[in-house]
Design an enzyme around this catalytic site. Sequence first.
Site, PDB file in Angstrom:
ATOM      1  N   ASP A  78      -4.241   1.459  -0.416  1.00  0.00           N
ATOM      2  CA  ASP A  78      -3.676   1.117  -1.520  1.00  0.00           C
ATOM      3  C   ASP A  78      -3.296  -0.253  -1.830  1.00  0.00           C
ATOM      4  OD1 ASP A  78      -1.613   1.352   0.401  1.00  0.00           O
ATOM      5  OD2 ASP A  78      -0.028   1.467  -1.177  1.00  0.00           O
ATOM      6  N   GLU A 139       1.183   2.328   1.391  1.00  0.00           N
ATOM      7  CA  GLU A 139       1.976   1.451   2.323  1.00  0.00           C
ATOM      8  C   GLU A 139       2.789   0.588   1.583  1.00  0.00           C
ATOM      9  OE1 GLU A 139       2.586  -2.600   4.371  1.00  0.00           O
ATOM     10  OE2 GLU A 139       1.652  -2.042   2.452  1.00  0.00           O
TER      11      GLU A 139
HETATM   12 ZN    ZN Z   1      -0.494  -5.234   2.690  1.00  0.00          ZN
END
Ligand code: ZN
Length: 371
Positions: A78, A139
């Site tokens: 992401d 993340e």
């Molecule tokens: Zn990163």
Amino acid sequence: MINRERLCRTFMELCAIDSEPKGERLMADRLTKLLLELGFTVSEDGTGQLIGGSAGNLFARLEGSGAGEALLFSCHMDRVVPGRGVRPRIAGDYIVSDGNTVLGADDASGLAALLEGVTALKQAGLPHPPLELVLTVAEELALVGASHFDTGRITARACFVIDAAGPVGEIVLRAPEQVKFAATFHGKSAHAGFAPEQGVSAIQVAAAAIGRMKLLRIDEETTANIGSICASGPTNIVPERCELQGEVRSLQADKLRAQVEAITAAMEAAAREFGGRVEIRVSPCYPSYTLGEDCNPARRAARAAERVGVPVRFKSTGGGSDANIFNSRGLETVVLSCGYEGVHTTAERMPLEQLELLARWVLAIMTGGGE
Ligand SMILES: [Zn+2]
């Protein structure tokens, strides 16, 4: 061995794939296809369903073609918002977006370097140890993807997360713990014109609380920030509710506790002073870690950087990464810098030279031999 054109093409292709947090489906599918073509086995876990996302974490494994213990490389799929409709282009010595979105070099540079490293490895027929990859989702949402990953599947004992700012050659050995806090201030509503003295303004209580707090840079190892303050209503009513959200980070657990306590005390004192009330929720996000320069992955990364000819620098960071999760599960994990600039902004850009150095560094780690 690293083919700069092919590397750039892969990087720009990945940047152009829509992949905001919880919306990584297209990215996961494309990476799965590319990894299968390179000979990896690939599986996707159930994290997507658990967190309400469109894809789960990918775990990929390539059998070794020589001696040496398995190595783990990890990147996240992401990127921060605005990260859809990215139109990467080369401008001089950089790859940039059109200015309406981030570029997504965080973390497509790591992904592209990994793919190019393995491609070069296979083309040249170089011996390499078993390679394991964990490509995470979400993340950027406080490491939620990695925190759901079953790290028991990993056999490698030297792990590299390719996901830090800074010129290629920097190796992160320390990162802070983070907690988030949310507070709801309760006041008392009253007519703001007829009887304001009968009210308690929740906005005023929150403002007084913030005024009592030390924020931003607390000391060399500790930071604190209020990221959100929410209250809305008509001007003729004393507001009875106001919500605050913030975070505290520190490399030292006791400093983190002390800062959270100071913030909590400031909010409680302000509520008492004005005759209001505050509810506070503190939630841990991820733990800190500290590794030595002589740990297995740091030694490997440093030796590989020397072979590539980039200066090695060990450092600590103020940001979390999936390495916080892996280290907390007993996997020694360092973070490698990628060379991207202006991260988390629409001015994000990737120097072409750094992208190539990153791929060469990753390849050098993969071929570093047993130790
Ligand atoms: Zn990163």
